[in-house]
Enzyme design. Sequence first.
Site, PDB file in Angstrom:
ATOM      1  N   GLU A 190       0.715  -1.281   0.045  1.00 53.51           N
ATOM      2  CA  GLU A 190      -0.084  -0.079   0.234  1.00 53.51           C
ATOM      3  C   GLU A 190       1.053   1.261  -0.056  1.00 53.51           C
ATOM      4  O   GLU A 190       0.903   1.846   1.044  1.00 53.51           O
ATOM      5  CB  GLU A 190      -1.112   0.001   1.080  1.00 53.51           C
ATOM      6  CG  GLU A 190      -1.842  -1.165   1.013  1.00 53.51           C
ATOM      7  CD  GLU A 190      -3.033  -1.421   2.000  1.00 53.51           C
ATOM      8  OE1 GLU A 190      -2.738  -0.659   3.180  1.00 53.51           O
ATOM      9  OE2 GLU A 190      -4.166  -1.843   1.675  1.00 53.51           O
ATOM     10  N   GLU A 384      -5.172  -8.525  -1.412  1.00 54.57           N
ATOM     11  CA  GLU A 384      -5.964  -8.210   0.189  1.00 54.57           C
ATOM     12  C   GLU A 384      -7.174  -7.908  -0.171  1.00 54.57           C
ATOM     13  O   GLU A 384      -7.543  -7.244  -0.804  1.00 54.57           O
ATOM     14  CB  GLU A 384      -5.232  -7.263   0.850  1.00 54.57           C
ATOM     15  CG  GLU A 384      -3.895  -7.422   1.432  1.00 54.57           C
ATOM     16  CD  GLU A 384      -3.289  -6.200   2.334  1.00 54.57           C
ATOM     17  OE1 GLU A 384      -4.362  -5.769   3.038  1.00 54.57           O
ATOM     18  OE2 GLU A 384      -2.266  -6.134   2.617  1.00 54.57           O
TER      19      GLU A 384
HETATM   20  C1  BG6 Z   1      -4.322  -3.232   4.792  1.00 55.37           C
HETATM   21  C2  BG6 Z   1      -3.158  -3.597   5.202  1.00 55.37           C
HETATM   22  O1  BG6 Z   1      -4.592  -2.115   4.431  1.00 55.37           O
HETATM   23  O2  BG6 Z   1      -5.552  -3.491   5.379  1.00 55.37           O
HETATM   24  C3  BG6 Z   1      -2.983  -4.855   6.231  1.00 55.37           C
HETATM   25  O3  BG6 Z   1      -2.106  -3.824   4.417  1.00 55.37           O
HETATM   26  C4  BG6 Z   1      -4.144  -4.446   7.170  1.00 55.37           C
HETATM   27  O4  BG6 Z   1      -1.858  -4.735   6.919  1.00 55.37           O
HETATM   28  C5  BG6 Z   1      -5.456  -4.714   6.350  1.00 55.37           C
HETATM   29  O5  BG6 Z   1      -4.367  -5.398   8.242  1.00 55.37           O
HETATM   30  C6  BG6 Z   1      -6.829  -4.767   7.013  1.00 55.37           C
HETATM   31  O6  BG6 Z   1      -6.726  -3.718   7.863  1.00 55.37           O
HETATM   32  P1  BG6 Z   1      -6.877  -3.611   9.446  1.00 55.37           P
HETATM   33  O7  BG6 Z   1      -6.731  -2.385  10.001  1.00 55.37           O
HETATM   34  O8  BG6 Z   1      -8.286  -4.215   9.550  1.00 55.37           O
HETATM   35  O9  BG6 Z   1      -6.196  -4.770  10.060  1.00 55.37           O
END
Ligand code: BG6
Length: 485
Positions: A190, A384
């Site tokens: 990101e 992701e």
């Molecule tokens: C992404 C990141 O933005 O979102 C991850 O790359 C992160 O590291 C994921 O865990 C989900 O976000 P969160 O804040 O719910 O863990």
Amino acid sequence: MSQAGFPKDFLWGGAIAANQIEGAWNEGGKGLSVADVAMYRPDLDVKDYQEQVKMTMARIEAAMADPTDTYYPKRRGSDFYHRYKEDIALLKEMGFKALRLSIAWSRLYPTGEELTPNEAGVTFYQEVFDELKKAGIESIVTLSHYEMPLALSVKYNGWVERKVIDCFQRFCRSCFEAFPDVKYWLTFNEVDSIIRHPFTTAGIVVERCTPGKEKEEIYQALHHQLVASSLVTRDLHEMLPKAKIGCMLTKLMTYPRTCAPIDVELTLKKNLDNYFYADVQVFGKYPPLILKRMENEGIRLNFALGDLEILKNYTVDFVTFSYYMSMTESGDPTAERTPGNTIAGVKNPYLPATDWGWQIDPKGLKISLLELYDRYQLPLMVVENGMGAKDVLEEDGTIHDSYRIDYFKAHFEQMKEAIDEGVDLIGYTSWGCIDLVSASTSQMSKRYGFIYVDADDEGHGTYDRYRKDSFYWYKKVIATNGEQL
Ligand code: BG6
């Protein structure tokens, strides 16, 4: 229209990050990373992302003086460091084709400035990659996922200082040398997130920036990351010519709240701003509209001699992104707002949201795929995607997460449509396939996995693993290559 569905060698899998899953923060010679000072703050609203990710020198000093993991869940992670064999066996059981994971920079270079890597760190990852290979699982490796050595943050205010480029390049070259079998690499997770959380992403403590120049210094740090990304792209291509390297963008899909032209204009600008980071990494230059915006905002970037050639000459082989939610934009200052992945946007009345307020929008994933492929015409990977939720471990060890299955099913249908319409999507790794500590809130109870980890926000629990209902469902999806959703 012919409907081929997912390609036959599609990389189905999941994603994790070292700082959120490994634990063992002070084992095997590892140095402190920026993640090891992130506190779990039950006193804060989980939807107030700005407070959640804020860092001060006072907090860093307190954390450095604390030899325990009591308040710092990322020091514990999900104990993957000790349980990776069991975890990989479970992923194999699900039929995983790929695992996206990161290498903790501070496990190889505890302060970031050593001249050679820490052997114990290298050995740990060699063993993990071997185990994955034995299980028939392809590794997709992120070189920087919110875990730079804390010492570089303290000494140089993170990526603000150009010198950090050399440190990162040394670390990456060590990885390419030590792990030559890895075929897919990603530079910065990101890469756009530096603007939203400069400390987590780039070790920048905003209070240490020159007063009035905070934004300029953050953009300068971003420039250093973009140059570093190009340099390590060149290094990888020289050292491992068969391997491929990609960029990684947070796809923050934004729609106009209405068809009022002002909403459309603001939306266009938001989306251009979101693309800008990947534009540099794919097209090898800063978009002119972004440069003009910076100039209008009084942001003057310092380009060293040769930087523009470096950006131009060493561009990425493929494009990856995270996709969780979408937002809208509006010219009406009273429009109701809602939180998302470390942003706040205008609420979309057509979409439901998770308990953390992230709006669920499967169609937005298809639109993102069409847009990204049309713009870049390079292979894409969704690296992701997922739904943070509170799961309940029943007495008999089952976890009934039908909401997660519904979320994935709807997103996979949209991926399939995008593929049928011509998008070259080569892989999908859901976020946090094994429960891990949240990046933004440091909660363990914000779970994304197919595999439940028995631990709570305070670190109580056995850390034993349990298969959720979604585990069996995803196994079937992979076995049928996405035909049976
Ligand atoms: C992404 C990141 O933005 O979102 C991850 O790359 C992160 O590291 C994921 O865990 C989900 O976000 P969160 O804040 O719910 O863990």
